[in-house]
Design an enzyme around this catalytic site. Structure first.
Site: not given
Ligand SMILES: NC(=O)c1ccc[n+]([C@@H]2O[C@H](COP(=O)([O-])OP(=O)(O)OC[C@H]3O[C@@H](n4cnc5c(N)ncnc54)[C@H](OP(=O)(O)O)[C@@H]3O)[C@@H](O)[C@H]2O)c1
Length: 274
Positions: A144, A16, A167, A18
């Site tokens: 968020s 994602g 969430y 990160g």
């Molecule tokens: N996507 C959006 O539109 C959005 C909007 C607002 C805020 N955010 C925030 O942005 C951040 C990143 O989100 P994303 O959309 O990039 O999500 P993502 O693609 O699902 O990636 C999530 C990351 O967190 C890690 N993770 C999840 N559960 C974990 C656990 N139990 N232990 C260790 N690592 C864990 C995952 O590792 P693995 O590779 O091991 O699964 C992955 O690297 C989050 O905090 C989310 O709330 C996202």
């Protein structure tokens, strides 16, 4: 901030937004500490960064759904590093990952609260000596715009559970923690800010929710990078941003009493109290 030679820990950087931030900062010469659960995803990112001619990141594997896992991660980072210039607390699970039903962490806490908030709360505290040692340094909490006030009579949401509520509670908790920590860190040279990176980026968590993505990881990454390295925010702390712009969070974030309660609960739940 010139990122060349800086040490940056990004939780949840195997996927994602990160992952994108890690690549961008590696391009600028930073040494990246990648974190995630999956070694093969981490290897793919490391290979990609090396193939572009940048310094190889280090990988730290840890499952943040257990506080023991968080402590192991902090210990492993501490064993290798004396200072951290930037800590991006980004790992998270969405409202629908593994289904919308209520789940619990290894420690018996509501899972989204545990992974999205408590893990970052504990990690920030355990790593503070390294972050302070690198001052001027920064903490960025990826929260968020999706926020839900905490019901202090039912923080683990045993009643009226929904993934969206859980969430939202975890994300507001991150923002409340940001405000408190900024107050605590006044004068230390460490700033801490939180943000909503972008709305429905095309990531695993959004796809898991069956939502049609509305923005790109590049957009969210730019907003995170703004807080990581922007000169305009160098002396600003305790704030919440929507993308590139400072904004107000849910009203509960500005209730000092609510923040005090959350802080007390968090210290207790993470074992930091003692
Ligand atoms: N996507 C959006 O539109 C959005 C909007 C607002 C805020 N955010 C925030 O942005 C951040 C990143 O989100 P994303 O959309 O990039 O999500 P993502 O693609 O699902 O990636 C999530 C990351 O967190 C890690 N993770 C999840 N559960 C974990 C656990 N139990 N232990 C260790 N690592 C864990 C995952 O590792 P693995 O590779 O091991 O699964 C992955 O690297 C989050 O905090 C989310 O709330 C996202």
């Amino acid at each position: 901030m010139n990122m060349n030679g800086k040490t940056v820990l990004i939780t949840g950087s195997t996927d994602g937004v990160g992952r994108h931030v890690a690549g961008e900062l590696a391009k600028q010469g930073a040494h990246i500490l990648i974190h995630g659960r999956d070694a093969s995803r981490a290897k793919a990112l490391i290979d990609e960064i090396k193939a572009r001619g940048h310094a190889a990141p280090s990988f730290y594997q840890a499952d943040l759904s257990s506080l023991a896992g968080v402590r192991q991660l902090a210990d492993a980072v501490k064993a290798d590093h004396k200072r951290i210039d930037v800590f991006v607390s980004n790992a998270g699970i969405g409202s629908q990952n593994n289904g919308p039903q209520r789940q619990e962490s290894a420690d018996g806490y509501e899972l989204r609260f545990a992974v999205n908030y408590l893990a970052g709360f504990l990690l920030a505290h355990l790593l503070l000596p390294l972050i302070k040692a690198a001052a001027p340094s920064r903490i960025v909490n990826v929260a968020s715009i999706g926020q839900h006030p905490i019901d202090f009579d039912d923080v683990m949401i045993t009643r009226n559970y929904s993934g969206a509520r859980a969430y939202g509670q975890s994300k507001l908790s991150q923002i409340m923690f940001t405000i408190d920590l900024a107050n605590e860190l006044k004068g230390s040279g460490v700033t801490v800010n939180s943000l909503h990176p972008a709305t429905y980026m095309n990531t695993t968590m959004v796809r898991a929710g069956g939502v049609t993505p509305m923005s790109t990881v590049e957009q969210g990454s730019a907003a995170i990078l703004h807080l990581v390295e922007g000169d305009d925010v160098a002396d600003r702390s305790g704030l919440f941003f929507n993308g590139m712009n400072e904004t107000r969070a849910n009203a509960q974030a500005y209730d000092a009493n609510a923040r005090k309660k959350l802080r007390e609960i968090s210290l207790k739940l993470t074992g930091l109290e003692s």
